[in-house]
Design an enzyme around this catalytic site. Structure first.
Site, PDB file in Angstrom:
ATOM      1  N   SER A 125       0.994  -1.012  -0.160  1.00  0.00           N
ATOM      2  CA  SER A 125       0.371  -0.019   0.287  1.00  0.00           C
ATOM      3  C   SER A 125       1.267   0.986  -0.195  1.00  0.00           C
ATOM      4  CB  SER A 125      -1.150  -0.175   1.504  1.00  0.00           C
ATOM      5  OG  SER A 125      -2.396   1.182   0.889  1.00  0.00           O
ATOM      6  N   ASP A 233      -7.988  -3.070  -6.843  1.00  0.00           N
ATOM      7  CA  ASP A 233      -7.950  -2.598  -5.980  1.00  0.00           C
ATOM      8  C   ASP A 233      -8.551  -1.390  -5.337  1.00  0.00           C
ATOM      9  OD1 ASP A 233      -4.593  -2.303  -4.382  1.00  0.00           O
ATOM     10  OD2 ASP A 233      -5.486  -0.331  -3.849  1.00  0.00           O
ATOM     11  N   HIS A 282      -7.012  -5.669  -2.019  1.00  0.00           N
ATOM     12  CA  HIS A 282      -6.060  -4.820  -1.113  1.00  0.00           C
ATOM     13  C   HIS A 282      -4.268  -5.466  -0.652  1.00  0.00           C
ATOM     14  CE1 HIS A 282      -4.042  -1.375  -0.865  1.00  0.00           C
ATOM     15  NE2 HIS A 282      -3.947  -0.888   0.322  1.00  0.00           N
TER      16      HIS A 282
END
Length: 389
Positions: A125, A233, A282
Protein backbone atom coordinates in the site's frame (compact mmCIF):
# COMPACT_ATOMS: atom_id res chain seq x y z
CA UNK A 1 12.05 2.02 15.53
CA UNK A 2 12.06 -1.29 13.66
CA UNK A 3 11.77 -5.03 14.21
CA UNK A 4 14.56 -7.41 13.23
CA UNK A 5 14.70 -11.17 12.86
CA UNK A 6 18.28 -12.17 12.16
CA UNK A 7 19.19 -15.25 10.17
CA UNK A 8 22.90 -15.64 10.74
CA UNK A 9 23.74 -17.90 7.81
CA UNK A 10 21.88 -15.84 5.22
CA UNK A 11 23.20 -13.01 3.03
CA UNK A 12 19.71 -12.03 1.93
CA UNK A 13 17.91 -9.16 3.64
CA UNK A 14 14.28 -8.20 3.35
CA UNK A 15 13.23 -4.76 4.59
CA UNK A 16 9.48 -4.25 4.73
CA UNK A 17 7.77 -0.84 4.75
CA UNK A 18 4.34 -0.92 6.37
CA UNK A 19 1.40 0.88 4.72
CA UNK A 20 -1.63 2.77 6.03
CA UNK A 21 -2.72 5.74 3.89
CA UNK A 22 -1.42 9.21 4.84
CA UNK A 23 -2.60 12.63 6.00
CA UNK A 24 -1.90 15.89 4.19
CA UNK A 25 -3.00 18.81 6.37
CA UNK A 26 -3.30 19.80 9.99
CA UNK A 27 -6.95 18.77 10.28
CA UNK A 28 -6.73 15.27 8.88
CA UNK A 29 -3.43 14.63 10.66
CA UNK A 30 -5.11 15.60 13.94
CA UNK A 31 -7.96 13.17 13.20
CA UNK A 32 -5.46 10.47 12.33
CA UNK A 33 -3.62 11.11 15.59
CA UNK A 34 -6.88 10.73 17.54
CA UNK A 35 -8.16 7.63 15.74
CA UNK A 36 -5.07 5.77 14.50
CA UNK A 37 -2.40 6.56 17.06
CA UNK A 38 -0.18 3.58 16.17
CA UNK A 39 0.32 5.12 12.70
CA UNK A 40 1.51 8.40 14.24
CA UNK A 41 3.58 7.36 17.24
CA UNK A 42 5.64 4.39 18.39
CA UNK A 43 4.44 4.70 21.99
CA UNK A 44 2.03 1.77 21.86
CA UNK A 45 3.97 -0.57 19.59
CA UNK A 46 4.38 -4.14 20.88
CA UNK A 47 7.85 -5.37 21.84
CA UNK A 48 7.78 -8.18 19.27
CA UNK A 49 5.81 -8.99 16.13
CA UNK A 50 5.16 -12.21 14.23
CA UNK A 51 6.09 -12.13 10.55
CA UNK A 52 3.45 -13.41 8.11
CA UNK A 53 3.46 -14.02 4.35
CA UNK A 54 6.82 -13.04 2.88
CA UNK A 55 8.00 -12.11 6.42
CA UNK A 56 7.23 -15.57 7.80
CA UNK A 57 10.07 -17.85 8.85
CA UNK A 58 7.96 -20.96 8.05
CA UNK A 59 9.01 -22.53 4.72
CA UNK A 60 5.45 -23.66 3.98
CA UNK A 61 4.14 -20.10 4.27
CA UNK A 62 7.18 -18.49 2.66
CA UNK A 63 8.90 -20.96 0.33
CA UNK A 64 11.75 -18.80 -1.00
CA UNK A 65 12.45 -16.10 1.58
CA UNK A 66 11.81 -17.84 4.93
CA UNK A 67 15.51 -17.97 5.75
CA UNK A 68 16.33 -14.30 5.05
CA UNK A 69 17.14 -11.61 7.61
CA UNK A 70 13.79 -9.85 8.07
CA UNK A 71 13.26 -6.22 9.00
CA UNK A 72 9.81 -4.75 9.59
CA UNK A 73 9.72 -0.93 9.64
CA UNK A 74 6.38 0.28 11.05
CA UNK A 75 4.77 3.29 9.39
CA UNK A 76 4.52 6.28 11.71
CA UNK A 77 5.38 9.12 9.33
CA UNK A 78 2.05 9.41 7.43
CA UNK A 79 3.90 10.77 4.37
CA UNK A 80 4.07 7.75 2.01
CA UNK A 81 7.68 7.32 3.22
CA UNK A 82 8.70 10.54 1.49
CA UNK A 83 8.99 13.22 4.16
CA UNK A 84 12.12 15.01 5.29
CA UNK A 85 10.87 17.69 7.67
CA UNK A 86 11.31 17.93 11.39
CA UNK A 87 8.80 19.47 13.76
CA UNK A 88 8.83 23.25 13.35
CA UNK A 89 7.16 26.41 14.63
CA UNK A 90 4.46 26.23 11.97
CA UNK A 91 4.12 22.46 11.89
CA UNK A 92 3.28 20.42 14.97
CA UNK A 93 4.11 17.18 13.17
CA UNK A 94 7.37 15.81 11.86
CA UNK A 95 7.34 13.91 8.58
CA UNK A 96 10.49 11.86 8.19
CA UNK A 97 9.60 8.77 6.18
CA UNK A 98 12.56 9.05 3.79
CA UNK A 99 14.96 9.77 6.67
CA UNK A 100 13.66 6.86 8.78
CA UNK A 101 14.62 4.43 6.00
CA UNK A 102 18.11 5.95 5.75
CA UNK A 103 18.65 5.70 9.51
CA UNK A 104 17.52 2.08 9.62
CA UNK A 105 19.93 1.21 6.78
CA UNK A 106 22.79 2.96 8.62
CA UNK A 107 22.10 0.94 11.74
CA UNK A 108 21.66 -2.40 9.95
CA UNK A 109 25.06 -2.09 8.31
CA UNK A 110 26.52 -2.71 11.77
CA UNK A 111 24.24 -5.73 12.26
CA UNK A 112 25.35 -7.73 9.24
CA UNK A 113 23.80 -5.92 6.29
CA UNK A 114 27.33 -4.95 5.22
CA UNK A 115 27.96 -8.52 4.01
CA UNK A 116 24.59 -8.88 2.25
CA UNK A 117 24.34 -10.10 -1.32
CA UNK A 118 20.74 -9.00 -1.88
CA UNK A 119 18.62 -6.38 -0.17
CA UNK A 120 14.94 -6.55 -1.12
CA UNK A 121 13.07 -3.37 -0.14
CA UNK A 122 9.42 -4.43 0.00
CA UNK A 123 6.24 -2.69 1.08
CA UNK A 124 2.45 -2.78 0.84
CA UNK A 125 0.00 0.00 0.00
CA UNK A 126 1.59 3.34 1.02
CA UNK A 127 4.66 1.19 1.76
CA UNK A 128 4.53 -0.12 -1.82
CA UNK A 129 4.59 3.44 -3.15
CA UNK A 130 7.37 4.06 -0.60
CA UNK A 131 9.43 1.33 -2.28
CA UNK A 132 9.16 3.09 -5.66
CA UNK A 133 10.17 6.41 -4.06
CA UNK A 134 13.11 5.06 -2.03
CA UNK A 135 14.66 2.01 -3.71
CA UNK A 136 17.21 3.96 -5.79
CA UNK A 137 18.06 6.18 -2.83
CA UNK A 138 18.81 3.11 -0.69
CA UNK A 139 21.09 1.75 -3.43
CA UNK A 140 22.93 5.10 -3.64
CA UNK A 141 23.25 5.30 0.13
CA UNK A 142 24.90 1.85 0.31
CA UNK A 143 27.21 2.68 -2.61
CA UNK A 144 28.29 5.91 -0.92
CA UNK A 145 29.01 3.94 2.25
CA UNK A 146 31.28 1.68 0.20
CA UNK A 147 29.02 -1.39 -0.16
CA UNK A 148 28.85 -1.60 -3.97
CA UNK A 149 28.43 -5.38 -3.85
CA UNK A 150 24.88 -5.37 -2.44
CA UNK A 151 22.19 -5.84 -5.08
CA UNK A 152 19.27 -3.61 -4.13
CA UNK A 153 15.84 -4.54 -5.49
CA UNK A 154 12.26 -3.43 -4.89
CA UNK A 155 8.99 -5.29 -4.36
CA UNK A 156 6.00 -2.92 -4.52
CA UNK A 157 2.69 -4.45 -3.40
CA UNK A 158 -0.60 -2.55 -3.90
CA UNK A 159 1.20 0.78 -4.24
CA UNK A 160 0.80 1.28 -8.00
CA UNK A 161 -1.99 3.84 -8.08
CA UNK A 162 -3.54 5.56 -11.08
CA UNK A 163 -4.14 9.31 -11.26
CA UNK A 164 -7.35 8.61 -13.19
CA UNK A 165 -10.62 10.51 -13.21
CA UNK A 166 -12.80 9.72 -10.20
CA UNK A 167 -16.13 8.02 -10.79
CA UNK A 168 -17.72 10.96 -9.00
CA UNK A 169 -15.68 14.09 -8.45
CA UNK A 170 -15.62 15.23 -4.83
CA UNK A 171 -14.00 18.10 -3.02
CA UNK A 172 -10.78 17.40 -1.23
CA UNK A 173 -12.03 17.17 2.34
CA UNK A 174 -10.26 14.15 3.82
CA UNK A 175 -7.90 11.35 2.80
CA UNK A 176 -10.67 9.08 1.54
CA UNK A 177 -12.62 11.54 -0.63
CA UNK A 178 -9.71 13.57 -1.98
CA UNK A 179 -8.65 12.77 -5.55
CA UNK A 180 -5.20 11.11 -5.36
CA UNK A 181 -3.39 13.80 -7.38
CA UNK A 182 -4.77 16.61 -5.22
CA UNK A 183 -4.02 14.78 -1.94
CA UNK A 184 -0.42 14.11 -2.96
CA UNK A 185 0.04 17.64 -4.32
CA UNK A 186 -0.97 19.02 -0.91
CA UNK A 187 0.92 16.32 0.94
CA UNK A 188 4.29 16.95 -0.71
CA UNK A 189 4.20 20.57 0.41
CA UNK A 190 3.06 19.68 3.91
CA UNK A 191 5.63 16.89 4.40
CA UNK A 192 8.46 18.50 2.47
CA UNK A 193 8.35 15.25 0.49
CA UNK A 194 11.36 14.00 -1.46
CA UNK A 195 11.09 12.32 -4.84
CA UNK A 196 14.00 10.69 -6.69
CA UNK A 197 16.12 13.12 -8.69
CA UNK A 198 15.78 11.20 -11.96
CA UNK A 199 11.98 11.29 -11.77
CA UNK A 200 11.91 14.92 -10.66
CA UNK A 201 13.82 15.95 -13.80
CA UNK A 202 11.02 14.55 -15.97
CA UNK A 203 8.51 17.07 -14.62
CA UNK A 204 8.25 20.83 -14.15
CA UNK A 205 8.85 22.40 -10.76
CA UNK A 206 5.73 21.98 -8.64
CA UNK A 207 4.75 18.83 -10.56
CA UNK A 208 6.71 16.40 -8.36
CA UNK A 209 3.45 14.72 -7.33
CA UNK A 210 3.67 12.78 -10.63
CA UNK A 211 6.46 10.67 -9.11
CA UNK A 212 4.04 9.10 -6.60
CA UNK A 213 2.31 7.27 -9.46
CA UNK A 214 3.94 3.97 -10.38
CA UNK A 215 3.64 4.16 -14.14
CA UNK A 216 5.36 7.58 -14.16
CA UNK A 217 8.23 6.83 -11.78
CA UNK A 218 8.93 3.24 -12.87
CA UNK A 219 10.67 4.13 -16.19
CA UNK A 220 13.12 6.37 -14.29
CA UNK A 221 14.24 3.73 -11.75
CA UNK A 222 17.65 2.07 -11.91
CA UNK A 223 17.05 -0.78 -9.46
CA UNK A 224 14.99 -3.76 -10.62
CA UNK A 225 11.46 -3.63 -9.17
CA UNK A 226 8.78 -6.32 -9.07
CA UNK A 227 5.25 -4.86 -9.11
CA UNK A 228 2.36 -6.72 -7.45
CA UNK A 229 -1.01 -5.10 -8.01
CA UNK A 230 -4.61 -6.29 -7.90
CA UNK A 231 -6.31 -5.14 -11.12
CA UNK A 232 -9.29 -4.05 -9.00
CA UNK A 233 -7.55 -2.55 -5.99
CA UNK A 234 -9.96 -1.61 -3.19
CA UNK A 235 -7.97 1.45 -2.12
CA UNK A 236 -7.94 2.71 -5.73
CA UNK A 237 -11.72 2.22 -5.97
CA UNK A 238 -12.15 4.05 -2.67
CA UNK A 239 -10.25 7.16 -3.81
CA UNK A 240 -12.13 6.97 -7.12
CA UNK A 241 -15.41 7.09 -5.13
CA UNK A 242 -16.69 3.69 -6.14
CA UNK A 243 -18.13 2.39 -2.88
CA UNK A 244 -19.29 -1.22 -2.89
CA UNK A 245 -21.75 -1.02 -0.05
CA UNK A 246 -23.93 -4.06 -0.53
CA UNK A 247 -26.30 -2.25 -2.90
CA UNK A 248 -26.20 -3.58 -6.47
CA UNK A 249 -23.73 -1.60 -8.53
CA UNK A 250 -25.19 0.70 -11.18
CA UNK A 251 -24.23 0.11 -14.79
CA UNK A 252 -22.05 3.23 -14.83
CA UNK A 253 -20.05 1.94 -11.86
CA UNK A 254 -19.76 -1.51 -13.37
CA UNK A 255 -18.33 -0.07 -16.61
CA UNK A 256 -16.03 2.18 -14.57
CA UNK A 257 -14.70 -0.82 -12.62
CA UNK A 258 -14.04 -2.83 -15.79
CA UNK A 259 -12.35 0.16 -17.37
CA UNK A 260 -10.15 0.60 -14.30
CA UNK A 261 -8.90 -2.98 -14.79
CA UNK A 262 -8.10 -2.22 -18.44
CA UNK A 263 -6.28 1.00 -17.59
CA UNK A 264 -4.24 -0.69 -14.92
CA UNK A 265 -3.35 -3.59 -17.22
CA UNK A 266 -2.13 -1.08 -19.80
CA UNK A 267 0.19 0.67 -17.36
CA UNK A 268 1.81 -2.68 -16.51
CA UNK A 269 2.49 -3.90 -20.02
CA UNK A 270 6.09 -2.62 -20.06
CA UNK A 271 6.82 -3.63 -16.47
CA UNK A 272 9.27 -6.51 -16.79
CA UNK A 273 8.38 -8.25 -13.53
CA UNK A 274 4.74 -8.04 -12.48
CA UNK A 275 1.95 -10.07 -10.91
CA UNK A 276 -1.54 -8.66 -11.43
CA UNK A 277 -4.55 -10.88 -10.63
CA UNK A 278 -8.07 -9.78 -11.64
CA UNK A 279 -9.32 -9.64 -8.04
CA UNK A 280 -10.98 -7.07 -5.84
CA UNK A 281 -8.63 -6.84 -2.88
CA UNK A 282 -5.83 -4.78 -1.33
CA UNK A 283 -2.35 -5.88 -0.17
CA UNK A 284 -1.08 -9.44 -0.42
CA UNK A 285 2.59 -10.13 0.38
CA UNK A 286 2.17 -10.27 4.17
CA UNK A 287 -1.11 -12.23 4.05
CA UNK A 288 -0.80 -15.89 4.99
CA UNK A 289 -2.85 -16.87 1.91
CA UNK A 290 -0.38 -15.15 -0.43
CA UNK A 291 0.84 -18.52 -1.76
CA UNK A 292 -2.67 -19.49 -3.01
CA UNK A 293 -3.23 -16.77 -5.60
CA UNK A 294 -2.19 -17.70 -9.12
CA UNK A 295 -2.00 -15.93 -12.45
CA UNK A 296 -1.88 -18.23 -15.47
CA UNK A 297 -1.00 -21.17 -13.21
CA UNK A 298 1.94 -19.47 -11.44
CA UNK A 299 1.84 -18.41 -7.78
CA UNK A 300 3.39 -15.17 -6.52
CA UNK A 301 6.20 -16.83 -4.49
CA UNK A 302 7.07 -18.85 -7.61
CA UNK A 303 7.09 -15.72 -9.78
CA UNK A 304 9.36 -13.96 -7.26
CA UNK A 305 11.66 -16.99 -7.28
CA UNK A 306 11.78 -16.85 -11.10
CA UNK A 307 12.57 -13.13 -10.88
CA UNK A 308 15.43 -13.83 -8.44
CA UNK A 309 16.79 -16.42 -10.82
CA UNK A 310 16.44 -14.17 -13.87
CA UNK A 311 18.39 -11.37 -12.11
CA UNK A 312 21.01 -13.88 -11.02
CA UNK A 313 21.32 -15.30 -14.56
CA UNK A 314 21.35 -11.90 -16.27
CA UNK A 315 24.19 -10.86 -13.98
CA UNK A 316 26.12 -13.78 -15.39
CA UNK A 317 25.34 -13.71 -19.09
CA UNK A 318 22.29 -11.66 -20.05
CA UNK A 319 20.41 -14.70 -21.40
CA UNK A 320 16.78 -14.83 -22.56
CA UNK A 321 14.10 -15.34 -19.86
CA UNK A 322 14.03 -18.75 -18.21
CA UNK A 323 11.79 -21.34 -19.81
CA UNK A 324 8.77 -22.25 -17.69
CA UNK A 325 9.62 -19.59 -15.12
CA UNK A 326 7.48 -16.55 -15.97
CA UNK A 327 7.86 -13.12 -14.33
CA UNK A 328 5.35 -11.02 -16.33
CA UNK A 329 1.96 -12.27 -15.14
CA UNK A 330 -1.16 -10.22 -15.78
CA UNK A 331 -4.69 -11.61 -15.86
CA UNK A 332 -6.53 -10.94 -19.09
CA UNK A 333 -10.09 -11.74 -17.95
CA UNK A 334 -12.18 -8.57 -17.66
CA UNK A 335 -14.00 -8.34 -14.33
CA UNK A 336 -13.32 -8.60 -10.59
CA UNK A 337 -12.80 -12.14 -9.35
CA UNK A 338 -12.85 -13.77 -12.79
CA UNK A 339 -9.68 -15.50 -11.55
CA UNK A 340 -10.79 -18.54 -9.48
CA UNK A 341 -7.78 -18.31 -7.12
CA UNK A 342 -8.79 -14.82 -5.87
CA UNK A 343 -9.05 -14.49 -2.09
CA UNK A 344 -12.50 -15.18 -0.63
CA UNK A 345 -14.90 -12.29 -0.77
CA UNK A 346 -16.97 -11.43 2.24
CA UNK A 347 -20.11 -9.37 2.29
CA UNK A 348 -19.04 -6.11 3.95
CA UNK A 349 -22.14 -6.06 6.11
CA UNK A 350 -22.86 -9.67 7.06
CA UNK A 351 -19.27 -10.99 6.88
CA UNK A 352 -20.56 -14.02 4.96
CA UNK A 353 -18.34 -15.59 2.35
CA UNK A 354 -19.50 -15.43 -1.27
CA UNK A 355 -18.56 -17.40 -4.34
CA UNK A 356 -17.84 -15.61 -7.63
CA UNK A 357 -21.39 -15.91 -8.94
CA UNK A 358 -22.96 -14.68 -5.70
CA UNK A 359 -20.48 -11.82 -5.69
CA UNK A 360 -21.24 -10.79 -9.28
CA UNK A 361 -24.99 -10.94 -8.62
CA UNK A 362 -24.38 -8.89 -5.46
CA UNK A 363 -22.50 -6.37 -7.63
CA UNK A 364 -25.55 -6.12 -9.88
CA UNK A 365 -23.93 -8.13 -12.67
CA UNK A 366 -26.62 -9.05 -15.22
CA UNK A 367 -25.87 -12.61 -16.35
CA UNK A 368 -28.55 -12.61 -19.08
CA UNK A 369 -27.32 -9.37 -20.58
CA UNK A 370 -23.65 -10.27 -20.31
CA UNK A 371 -24.25 -13.66 -21.93
CA UNK A 372 -26.05 -11.94 -24.79
CA UNK A 373 -23.15 -9.52 -25.29
CA UNK A 374 -20.70 -12.41 -25.39
CA UNK A 375 -22.99 -14.49 -27.62
CA UNK A 376 -23.27 -17.30 -25.04
CA UNK A 377 -25.97 -19.26 -23.28
CA UNK A 378 -26.41 -17.87 -19.73
CA UNK A 379 -25.70 -21.32 -18.23
CA UNK A 380 -22.48 -21.61 -20.24
CA UNK A 381 -21.38 -18.16 -19.01
CA UNK A 382 -22.09 -19.16 -15.41
CA UNK A 383 -20.06 -22.33 -15.89
CA UNK A 384 -17.17 -20.30 -17.26
CA UNK A 385 -17.39 -17.80 -14.41
CA UNK A 386 -17.32 -20.39 -11.70
CA UNK A 387 -14.34 -22.21 -13.24
CA UNK A 388 -12.63 -18.88 -13.93
CA UNK A 389 -12.11 -19.29 -17.67
Amino acid sequence: SYYLKESKGSRRWLLFLEGGWYCFNRENCDTRYDTMRRLMSSREWPATRVGTGILSSQPEENPHWWNANMVFIPYCSSDVWSGASSKSEKNEYAFMGALIIQEVIKELVGKGLSTAKVLLLAGSSAGGTGVLLNVDRVAEQLEEMGYQGIQVRGLADSGWFLDNKQYRRTDCIDTITCAPTEAIRRGIRYWNGLVPERCKLQFKEGEEWNCFFGYKIYPTLRCPVFVVQWLFDEAQLTVDNVHLTGQPVQEGQWLYIQNLGRELRNTLKDVTASFAPACLSHEIITRNHWTDIQVKGTSLPRALHCWDRSLHESNKNGKAPLKGCPIHLIDSCPWPHCNPSCPTIRDQFTGQEMNVIQFLMHMGFDVQKMAQQQGLEPSKLLGMLSSGN
